[in-house]
Motif scaffolding. Structure first.
Motif, PDB file in Angstrom:
ATOM      1  N   VAL A 145       0.953  -1.234  -0.007  1.00  0.00           N
ATOM      2  CA  VAL A 145       0.004  -0.060   0.016  1.00  0.00           C
ATOM      3  C   VAL A 145       0.832   1.206  -0.146  1.00  0.00           C
ATOM      4  O   VAL A 145       2.007   1.258   0.701  1.00  0.00           O
ATOM      5  CB  VAL A 145      -0.955  -0.062   1.303  1.00  0.00           C
ATOM      6  CG1 VAL A 145      -1.790   1.282   1.197  1.00  0.00           C
ATOM      7  CG2 VAL A 145      -1.743  -1.284   1.036  1.00  0.00           C
ATOM      8  N   HIS A 146       0.459   2.087  -1.025  1.00  0.00           N
ATOM      9  CA  HIS A 146       1.607   3.503  -0.977  1.00  0.00           C
ATOM     10  C   HIS A 146       0.680   4.464  -1.494  1.00  0.00           C
ATOM     11  O   HIS A 146      -0.382   4.460  -1.923  1.00  0.00           O
ATOM     12  CB  HIS A 146       2.618   2.850  -1.942  1.00  0.00           C
ATOM     13  CG  HIS A 146       2.332   2.864  -3.508  1.00  0.00           C
ATOM     14  ND1 HIS A 146       1.851   1.501  -3.793  1.00  0.00           N
ATOM     15  CD2 HIS A 146       2.270   3.313  -4.539  1.00  0.00           C
ATOM     16  CE1 HIS A 146       1.373   1.445  -5.033  1.00  0.00           C
ATOM     17  NE2 HIS A 146       1.506   2.677  -5.612  1.00  0.00           N
ATOM     18  N   LYS A 147       1.397   5.530  -1.622  1.00  0.00           N
ATOM     19  CA  LYS A 147       1.131   6.899  -2.122  1.00  0.00           C
ATOM     20  C   LYS A 147       2.155   7.112  -3.371  1.00  0.00           C
ATOM     21  O   LYS A 147       3.426   6.664  -3.096  1.00  0.00           O
ATOM     22  CB  LYS A 147       1.201   8.109  -1.302  1.00  0.00           C
ATOM     23  CG  LYS A 147      -0.098   8.231  -0.481  1.00  0.00           C
ATOM     24  CD  LYS A 147       0.005   9.395   0.418  1.00  0.00           C
ATOM     25  CE  LYS A 147       0.809   9.508   1.533  1.00  0.00           C
ATOM     26  NZ  LYS A 147       0.820  10.416   2.521  1.00  0.00           N
ATOM     27  N   TRP A 179      -7.871   2.841  -1.195  1.00  0.00           N
ATOM     28  CA  TRP A 179      -8.249   3.095   0.214  1.00  0.00           C
ATOM     29  C   TRP A 179      -9.069   4.296   0.070  1.00  0.00           C
ATOM     30  O   TRP A 179      -8.648   5.523   0.375  1.00  0.00           O
ATOM     31  CB  TRP A 179      -7.086   3.220   1.188  1.00  0.00           C
ATOM     32  CG  TRP A 179      -6.195   1.711   1.061  1.00  0.00           C
ATOM     33  CD1 TRP A 179      -5.961   1.078   0.297  1.00  0.00           C
ATOM     34  CD2 TRP A 179      -5.999   0.991   2.355  1.00  0.00           C
ATOM     35  NE1 TRP A 179      -5.358   0.039   0.713  1.00  0.00           N
ATOM     36  CE2 TRP A 179      -5.468  -0.001   1.931  1.00  0.00           C
ATOM     37  CE3 TRP A 179      -6.640   1.166   3.700  1.00  0.00           C
ATOM     38  CZ2 TRP A 179      -5.062  -1.208   2.774  1.00  0.00           C
ATOM     39  CZ3 TRP A 179      -6.399   0.322   4.595  1.00  0.00           C
ATOM     40  CH2 TRP A 179      -5.408  -0.804   4.088  1.00  0.00           C
ATOM     41  N   SER A 182      -8.806   7.945   2.370  1.00  0.00           N
ATOM     42  CA  SER A 182      -7.398   7.937   2.965  1.00  0.00           C
ATOM     43  C   SER A 182      -6.745   9.189   2.888  1.00  0.00           C
ATOM     44  O   SER A 182      -5.923   9.806   3.658  1.00  0.00           O
ATOM     45  CB  SER A 182      -6.492   6.765   2.716  1.00  0.00           C
ATOM     46  OG  SER A 182      -6.442   6.853   1.086  1.00  0.00           O
ATOM     47  N   HIS A 183      -6.924  10.015   1.884  1.00  0.00           N
ATOM     48  CA  HIS A 183      -6.613  11.226   1.446  1.00  0.00           C
ATOM     49  C   HIS A 183      -6.865  12.445   2.285  1.00  0.00           C
ATOM     50  O   HIS A 183      -5.878  13.146   2.413  1.00  0.00           O
ATOM     51  CB  HIS A 183      -6.967  11.593  -0.054  1.00  0.00           C
ATOM     52  CG  HIS A 183      -8.262  12.128  -0.002  1.00  0.00           C
ATOM     53  ND1 HIS A 183      -9.368  11.331   0.515  1.00  0.00           N
ATOM     54  CD2 HIS A 183      -8.852  13.297  -0.589  1.00  0.00           C
ATOM     55  CE1 HIS A 183     -10.488  11.930   0.441  1.00  0.00           C
ATOM     56  NE2 HIS A 183     -10.270  13.361  -0.187  1.00  0.00           N
ATOM     57  N   THR A 186      -4.085  12.301   5.421  1.00  0.00           N
ATOM     58  CA  THR A 186      -2.813  11.676   5.365  1.00  0.00           C
ATOM     59  C   THR A 186      -1.848  12.766   5.167  1.00  0.00           C
ATOM     60  O   THR A 186      -2.132  13.753   4.784  1.00  0.00           O
ATOM     61  CB  THR A 186      -2.700  10.870   4.325  1.00  0.00           C
ATOM     62  OG1 THR A 186      -1.748  10.065   4.248  1.00  0.00           O
ATOM     63  CG2 THR A 186      -2.725  11.394   3.089  1.00  0.00           C
ATOM     64  N   GLN A 191       4.137   7.644   5.998  1.00  0.00           N
ATOM     65  CA  GLN A 191       4.761   7.000   5.246  1.00  0.00           C
ATOM     66  C   GLN A 191       6.163   6.421   5.838  1.00  0.00           C
ATOM     67  O   GLN A 191       6.761   7.196   6.672  1.00  0.00           O
ATOM     68  CB  GLN A 191       5.290   7.746   3.740  1.00  0.00           C
ATOM     69  CG  GLN A 191       3.898   8.003   3.137  1.00  0.00           C
ATOM     70  CD  GLN A 191       4.072   8.967   2.278  1.00  0.00           C
ATOM     71  OE1 GLN A 191       3.522  10.071   2.353  1.00  0.00           O
ATOM     72  NE2 GLN A 191       4.666   8.870   1.024  1.00  0.00           N
ATOM     73  N   ILE A 214       3.131   3.019   2.914  1.00  0.00           N
ATOM     74  CA  ILE A 214       2.569   3.547   3.941  1.00  0.00           C
ATOM     75  C   ILE A 214       2.995   2.705   5.316  1.00  0.00           C
ATOM     76  O   ILE A 214       3.276   1.453   5.291  1.00  0.00           O
ATOM     77  CB  ILE A 214       0.922   3.321   3.842  1.00  0.00           C
ATOM     78  CG1 ILE A 214       0.391   4.116   2.884  1.00  0.00           C
ATOM     79  CG2 ILE A 214       0.224   3.744   5.005  1.00  0.00           C
ATOM     80  CD1 ILE A 214       0.597   5.631   3.040  1.00  0.00           C
ATOM     81  N   ARG A 219      -1.501   1.848   8.391  1.00  0.00           N
ATOM     82  CA  ARG A 219      -2.174   0.982   7.372  1.00  0.00           C
ATOM     83  C   ARG A 219      -3.322   0.185   7.967  1.00  0.00           C
ATOM     84  O   ARG A 219      -4.428   0.274   7.838  1.00  0.00           O
ATOM     85  CB  ARG A 219      -1.441   0.320   6.592  1.00  0.00           C
ATOM     86  CG  ARG A 219      -2.239  -0.803   5.346  1.00  0.00           C
ATOM     87  CD  ARG A 219      -1.409  -1.774   4.801  1.00  0.00           C
ATOM     88  NE  ARG A 219      -1.033  -2.840   5.944  1.00  0.00           N
ATOM     89  CZ  ARG A 219       0.098  -3.108   6.057  1.00  0.00           C
ATOM     90  NH1 ARG A 219       1.286  -2.714   5.413  1.00  0.00           N
ATOM     91  NH2 ARG A 219       0.484  -4.094   6.876  1.00  0.00           N
ATOM     92  N   TRP A 246      -4.195   6.580  -1.209  1.00  0.00           N
ATOM     93  CA  TRP A 246      -3.490   5.295  -0.727  1.00  0.00           C
ATOM     94  C   TRP A 246      -3.898   4.315  -1.938  1.00  0.00           C
ATOM     95  O   TRP A 246      -5.325   4.237  -2.031  1.00  0.00           O
ATOM     96  CB  TRP A 246      -3.691   4.575   0.704  1.00  0.00           C
ATOM     97  CG  TRP A 246      -3.087   5.507   1.601  1.00  0.00           C
ATOM     98  CD1 TRP A 246      -2.811   7.053   2.025  1.00  0.00           C
ATOM     99  CD2 TRP A 246      -3.516   5.210   3.180  1.00  0.00           C
ATOM    100  NE1 TRP A 246      -2.651   7.274   3.108  1.00  0.00           N
ATOM    101  CE2 TRP A 246      -2.928   6.181   3.861  1.00  0.00           C
ATOM    102  CE3 TRP A 246      -3.770   4.086   3.875  1.00  0.00           C
ATOM    103  CZ2 TRP A 246      -2.882   6.208   5.320  1.00  0.00           C
ATOM    104  CZ3 TRP A 246      -3.814   3.992   5.075  1.00  0.00           C
ATOM    105  CH2 TRP A 246      -3.358   5.075   5.904  1.00  0.00           C
TER     106      TRP A 246
END
Length: 322
Positions: A145-147, A179, A182-183, A186, A191, A214, A219, A246
């Protein structure tokens, strides 16, 4: 999500909000106020929305036929690194040099640009073009899971990615895990922080600043609030994702390449003056007109023999001015 309105806990399906154009809106290539409001609520609350049936499917099929053959060559000759450290996904941009593949409803979709003007502010900047290919038969292989952000970013809307799927987009074909929501809260503190030992293809990392991933505890805390979803989209749909949302690439269990194009839009106030699409000079008239839409095209026009696939893989969303 969990609904407790009936006095007991009940699982409720949580999916992306969709904007379905009316016949009149399709005729005018413009949403009315009701659909604009619905899209704004989706982006502000979920960081994600699906615009239904806004691209000619014949255009999608034509581009996909080219990119499928191109993907065979990329993999055969090992021309691209795998994305986010997992051998199931590569970046692969659309064909740019051949006018036969340049369609305004793909590159300058009026519904997308109308929503971008509402969400990011007047005359957003189009300065990013690539694509993402979830490779076939990759069961069990998923990204962390990432940005798509490797810096301490603004905590407000500043950048949006429009994804155009070229085949049906579902859990079997490897629809991306998102997700939703999630924005909204965040920050870079969610991260993993980059160290001298951190390595990641297709990412410009700086020691002491966020890596894309993340943190595990962050997470899992979010999962309890609102678990991730995999949207279902059809050819002709476009997904809009706030860059802060995410997400994770998922396994493609089908025998087809799952390609989705990616076009990036930046708010005028955001201080990145260096990110530019790399586009062929021979097609400059098409691209620089911006489809006649209220959008600024920020690009470097290069000779036709430039390696646009590789050049457009080198991008950075961070501020160029502090």
């Amino acid at each position: 999500m969990v609904d407790s309105t009936n006095g007991h806990l009940e699982e409720v399906y949580d999916g992306p909000r969709t904007i379905i154009p009316t016949a009149e809106e399709l005729k005018l290539s413009s949403y009315d106020n009701y659909n604009i409001e619905a899209a704004m609520e989706a982006l502000h609350q979920d960081g994600f929305v699906v615009l239904k049936s806004v691209v000619n499917v014949a255009h999608i099929d034509h581009i996909n036929s080219y990119m499928t053959k191109q993907a065979d060559d990329i993999l055969k000759n090992n021309l691209k690194p795998f994305n986010q450290g997992v051998n199931s996904n590569i970046l692969q941009g659309p064909p740019l040099q051949d006018a036969d593949y340049l369609y305004n409803d793909v590159f300058f979709n009026p519904f997308v640009i109308q929503i971008m003007n509402a969400y990011l502010g007047a005359r957003p900047i189009w300065n990013f073009v690539t694509g993402n290919n979830a490779l076939p038969n990759t069961k069990g292989m998923r990204q962390p899971v990432h940005k798509d952000i490797t810096f301490f970013h603004p905590q407000c809307p500043f950048y949006v990615i429009a994804n155009v799927p070229l085949i049906p987009f579902n859990p079997v074909t490897g629809s991306t895990e998102f997700w939703l929501g999630s924005h909204a809260s965040t920050s870079g503190k969610d991260q993993v922080i980059t160290t001298p030992e951190t390595k990641l293809a297709n990412a410009n990392l700086r020691v002491g600043e966020p890596c894309t991933f993340i943190l595990d505890d962050i997470r899992e805390a979010r999962r309890k609030v609102r678990p991730p979803i995999q949207p279902i989209c059809e050819k002709g749909d476009i997904m809009l994702r706030d860059l802060r949302t995410w997400h994770a690439g998922m396994p493609n269990e089908s025998d087809q390449y799952r390609i989705m194009l990616a076009l990036g839009y930046q708010a005028q106030w955001y201080q990145n003056h260096t990110l530019r699409s790399k586009l062929p000079l021979s097609q400059g008239n098409f691209f620089m007109k911006g489809g006649g839409q209220p959008v600024e095209v920020r690009a470097n026009l290069l000779q036709n023999d430039a390696d646009f696939q590789t050049l457009n893989d080198d991008f950075e969303f961070r501020h160029s001015i502090k």
